[in-house]
Design a protein around this motif. Structure first.
Motif, PDB file in Angstrom:
ATOM      1  N   PHE A   1     -17.060 -37.238  45.342  1.00 21.37           N
ATOM      2  CA  PHE A   1     -15.941 -37.884  46.028  1.00 21.37           C
ATOM      3  C   PHE A   1     -15.118 -38.704  45.035  1.00 21.37           C
ATOM      4  CE2 PHE A   1     -13.980 -41.546  47.976  1.00 21.37           C
ATOM      5  CZ  PHE A   1     -13.202 -40.949  48.945  1.00 21.37           C
ATOM      6  N   GLN A   2     -15.793 -39.484  44.210  1.00 25.72           N
ATOM      7  CA  GLN A   2     -15.104 -40.333  43.234  1.00 25.72           C
ATOM      8  C   GLN A   2     -14.236 -39.499  42.291  1.00 25.72           C
ATOM      9  OE1 GLN A   2     -17.598 -42.411  40.346  1.00 25.72           O
ATOM     10  NE2 GLN A   2     -16.364 -44.244  40.664  1.00 25.72           N
ATOM     11  N   LYS A   3     -14.789 -38.432  41.793  1.00 27.06           N
ATOM     12  CA  LYS A   3     -14.058 -37.545  40.873  1.00 27.06           C
ATOM     13  C   LYS A   3     -12.839 -36.925  41.573  1.00 27.06           C
ATOM     14  CE  LYS A   3     -14.772 -33.561  37.880  1.00 27.06           C
ATOM     15  NZ  LYS A   3     -15.721 -32.568  37.391  1.00 27.06           N
ATOM     16  N   LEU A   4     -13.039 -36.449  42.793  1.00 23.98           N
ATOM     17  CA  LEU A   4     -11.929 -35.842  43.541  1.00 23.98           C
ATOM     18  C   LEU A   4     -10.846 -36.870  43.854  1.00 23.98           C
ATOM     19  CD1 LEU A   4     -13.882 -33.543  46.003  1.00 23.98           C
ATOM     20  CD2 LEU A   4     -12.338 -32.807  44.175  1.00 23.98           C
ATOM     21  N   PHE A   5     -11.255 -38.060  44.295  1.00 22.15           N
ATOM     22  CA  PHE A   5     -10.272 -39.090  44.612  1.00 22.15           C
ATOM     23  C   PHE A   5      -9.402 -39.397  43.396  1.00 22.15           C
ATOM     24  CE2 PHE A   5      -9.047 -43.514  44.155  1.00 22.15           C
ATOM     25  CZ  PHE A   5      -8.074 -43.570  45.141  1.00 22.15           C
ATOM     26  N   LEU A   6     -10.030 -39.631  42.261  1.00 21.11           N
ATOM     27  CA  LEU A   6      -9.261 -39.956  41.051  1.00 21.11           C
ATOM     28  C   LEU A   6      -8.350 -38.799  40.650  1.00 21.11           C
ATOM     29  CD1 LEU A   6     -12.039 -41.817  39.042  1.00 21.11           C
ATOM     30  CD2 LEU A   6     -10.055 -42.835  40.201  1.00 21.11           C
ATOM     31  N   LYS A   7      -8.829 -37.585  40.808  1.00 24.19           N
ATOM     32  CA  LYS A   7      -8.019 -36.402  40.490  1.00 24.19           C
ATOM     33  C   LYS A   7      -6.795 -36.322  41.401  1.00 24.19           C
ATOM     34  CE  LYS A   7      -8.329 -31.466  41.303  1.00 24.19           C
ATOM     35  NZ  LYS A   7      -9.223 -30.391  41.720  1.00 24.19           N
ATOM     36  N   TYR A   8      -7.019 -36.429  42.717  1.00 23.76           N
ATOM     37  CA  TYR A   8      -5.916 -36.285  43.666  1.00 23.76           C
ATOM     38  C   TYR A   8      -4.943 -37.456  43.588  1.00 23.76           C
ATOM     39  CZ  TYR A   8      -8.435 -32.357  45.641  1.00 23.76           C
ATOM     40  OH  TYR A   8      -9.079 -31.161  45.817  1.00 23.76           O
TER      41      TYR A   8
ATOM     42  N   LEU B   1       5.536 -51.885  44.149  1.00 27.18           N
ATOM     43  CA  LEU B   1       5.381 -50.555  44.749  1.00 27.18           C
ATOM     44  C   LEU B   1       4.328 -50.586  45.851  1.00 27.18           C
ATOM     45  CD1 LEU B   1       5.318 -48.222  41.620  1.00 27.18           C
ATOM     46  CD2 LEU B   1       7.219 -48.613  43.180  1.00 27.18           C
ATOM     47  N   ASP B   2       4.611 -49.889  46.924  1.00 28.23           N
ATOM     48  CA  ASP B   2       3.631 -49.716  47.994  1.00 28.23           C
ATOM     49  C   ASP B   2       3.064 -48.306  47.858  1.00 28.23           C
ATOM     50  OD1 ASP B   2       2.111 -49.470  50.233  1.00 28.23           O
ATOM     51  OD2 ASP B   2       3.716 -49.889  51.652  1.00 28.23           O
ATOM     52  N   SER B   3       1.905 -48.212  47.235  1.00 29.06           N
ATOM     53  CA  SER B   3       1.290 -46.912  46.957  1.00 29.06           C
ATOM     54  C   SER B   3       0.199 -46.556  47.962  1.00 29.06           C
ATOM     55  CB  SER B   3       0.714 -46.901  45.540  1.00 29.06           C
ATOM     56  OG  SER B   3      -0.219 -47.950  45.397  1.00 29.06           O
ATOM     57  N   LEU B   4       0.080 -47.337  49.028  1.00 26.48           N
ATOM     58  CA  LEU B   4      -1.008 -47.131  49.985  1.00 26.48           C
ATOM     59  C   LEU B   4      -1.018 -45.731  50.587  1.00 26.48           C
ATOM     60  CD1 LEU B   4      -3.445 -48.283  51.441  1.00 26.48           C
ATOM     61  CD2 LEU B   4      -1.894 -49.205  53.160  1.00 26.48           C
ATOM     62  N   GLN B   5       0.144 -45.205  50.916  1.00 25.63           N
ATOM     63  CA  GLN B   5       0.192 -43.863  51.512  1.00 25.63           C
ATOM     64  C   GLN B   5      -0.390 -42.817  50.559  1.00 25.63           C
ATOM     65  OE1 GLN B   5       3.974 -42.806  53.188  1.00 25.63           O
ATOM     66  NE2 GLN B   5       3.347 -40.735  53.669  1.00 25.63           N
ATOM     67  N   ASP B   6      -0.094 -42.944  49.275  1.00 24.23           N
ATOM     68  CA  ASP B   6      -0.646 -42.010  48.288  1.00 24.23           C
ATOM     69  C   ASP B   6      -2.153 -42.186  48.144  1.00 24.23           C
ATOM     70  OD1 ASP B   6       1.817 -40.789  47.587  1.00 24.23           O
ATOM     71  OD2 ASP B   6       2.293 -42.472  46.276  1.00 24.23           O
ATOM     72  N   ILE B   7      -2.616 -43.421  48.201  1.00 21.99           N
ATOM     73  CA  ILE B   7      -4.054 -43.695  48.090  1.00 21.99           C
ATOM     74  C   ILE B   7      -4.799 -43.116  49.291  1.00 21.99           C
ATOM     75  CG2 ILE B   7      -5.791 -45.534  48.125  1.00 21.99           C
ATOM     76  CD1 ILE B   7      -3.752 -47.230  46.496  1.00 21.99           C
ATOM     77  N   VAL B   8      -4.287 -43.375  50.488  1.00 20.46           N
ATOM     78  CA  VAL B   8      -4.934 -42.868  51.710  1.00 20.46           C
ATOM     79  C   VAL B   8      -4.929 -41.342  51.728  1.00 20.46           C
ATOM     80  CG1 VAL B   8      -4.780 -42.787  54.236  1.00 20.46           C
ATOM     81  CG2 VAL B   8      -4.498 -44.962  53.042  1.00 20.46           C
ATOM     82  N   SER B   9      -3.851 -40.748  51.275  1.00 23.77           N
ATOM     83  CA  SER B   9      -3.774 -39.293  51.206  1.00 23.77           C
ATOM     84  C   SER B   9      -4.846 -38.728  50.269  1.00 23.77           C
ATOM     85  CB  SER B   9      -2.379 -38.871  50.733  1.00 23.77           C
ATOM     86  OG  SER B   9      -2.301 -37.487  50.593  1.00 23.77           O
ATOM     87  N   ALA B  10      -5.031 -39.365  49.123  1.00 20.48           N
ATOM     88  CA  ALA B  10      -6.056 -38.919  48.165  1.00 20.48           C
ATOM     89  C   ALA B  10      -7.461 -39.117  48.729  1.00 20.48           C
ATOM     90  CB  ALA B  10      -5.903 -39.665  46.842  1.00 20.48           C
ATOM     91  N   ILE B  11      -7.681 -40.223  49.427  1.00 21.87           N
ATOM     92  CA  ILE B  11      -8.987 -40.470  50.067  1.00 21.87           C
ATOM     93  C   ILE B  11      -9.266 -39.382  51.092  1.00 21.87           C
ATOM     94  CG2 ILE B  11     -10.229 -41.973  51.681  1.00 21.87           C
ATOM     95  CD1 ILE B  11      -8.758 -44.347  50.322  1.00 21.87           C
ATOM     96  N   ASN B  12      -8.315 -39.127  51.978  1.00 27.24           N
ATOM     97  CA  ASN B  12      -8.528 -38.157  53.056  1.00 27.24           C
ATOM     98  C   ASN B  12      -8.726 -36.743  52.527  1.00 27.24           C
ATOM     99  OD1 ASN B  12      -8.447 -40.111  55.038  1.00 27.24           O
ATOM    100  ND2 ASN B  12      -6.260 -39.870  55.399  1.00 27.24           N
ATOM    101  N   ARG B  13      -7.981 -36.369  51.521  1.00 23.31           N
ATOM    102  CA  ARG B  13      -8.149 -35.033  50.938  1.00 23.31           C
ATOM    103  C   ARG B  13      -9.531 -34.897  50.288  1.00 23.31           C
ATOM    104  NH1 ARG B  13      -4.072 -31.910  46.767  1.00 23.31           N
ATOM    105  NH2 ARG B  13      -5.247 -29.985  46.760  1.00 23.31           N
ATOM    106  N   SER B  14      -9.964 -35.957  49.616  1.00 17.20           N
ATOM    107  CA  SER B  14     -11.286 -35.950  48.972  1.00 17.20           C
ATOM    108  C   SER B  14     -12.403 -35.884  50.008  1.00 17.20           C
ATOM    109  CB  SER B  14     -11.443 -37.197  48.101  1.00 17.20           C
ATOM    110  OG  SER B  14     -10.435 -37.247  47.133  1.00 17.20           O
ATOM    111  N   LEU B  15     -12.263 -36.664  51.081  1.00 17.94           N
ATOM    112  CA  LEU B  15     -13.268 -36.628  52.154  1.00 17.94           C
ATOM    113  C   LEU B  15     -13.383 -35.228  52.745  1.00 17.94           C
ATOM    114  CD1 LEU B  15     -12.493 -39.967  54.030  1.00 17.94           C
ATOM    115  CD2 LEU B  15     -14.583 -39.426  52.772  1.00 17.94           C
ATOM    116  N   LYS B  16     -12.245 -34.621  53.019  1.00 17.85           N
ATOM    117  CA  LYS B  16     -12.236 -33.279  53.605  1.00 17.85           C
ATOM    118  C   LYS B  16     -12.899 -32.273  52.675  1.00 17.85           C
ATOM    119  CE  LYS B  16      -9.214 -29.908  55.758  1.00 17.85           C
ATOM    120  NZ  LYS B  16      -7.869 -29.580  56.203  1.00 17.85           N
ATOM    121  N   GLU B  17     -12.560 -32.342  51.397  1.00 20.07           N
ATOM    122  CA  GLU B  17     -13.137 -31.398  50.441  1.00 20.07           C
ATOM    123  C   GLU B  17     -14.638 -31.610  50.259  1.00 20.07           C
ATOM    124  OE1 GLU B  17     -12.323 -29.796  45.943  1.00 20.07           O
ATOM    125  OE2 GLU B  17     -10.622 -30.365  47.211  1.00 20.07           O
TER     126      GLU B  17
END
Length: 94
Positions: free
Chosen positions: A72-79, A15-31
């Protein structure tokens, strides 16, 4: 010898899950109030060392307080948990 279970580590191989990982990182950074966004190619450089390393590398552009880091860590894991496999593809399909 008989085996009862078989376990596959599919992330990054099947599986290529990179897009989901980057999306979670970016959403966490923004929040967290950061004006930073990673693209797919930049995201490739953040993965491979586990979640703690990913968080460290994601925040390497700044010097977060312990509170900011944990948030950030908590948000990333959540998203990531919420959106995991939403955009992931079989890696040989790309």
């Amino acid at each position: 010898m008989k085996y009862k279970d078989l376990i596959f580590d599919t992330d990054g191989t099947i599986l290529d899950s990179l897009q989901d990982i980057v999306s979670a990182i970016n959403r966490s950074l923004k929040e967290c109030g950061y004006d930073k966004e990673y693209n797919y190619e930049e995201g490739k450089k953040l993965i491979g060392g586990g979640a703690s390393t990913l968080v460290d590398l994601s925040l390497s552009f700044t010097n977060p307080s312990e509170e900011q880091y944990k948030k950030f860590q908590k948000l990333f894991l959540k998203y990531y948990q919420k959106k995991k496999l939403k955009n992931s593809l079989l890696s040989f399909i790309r």
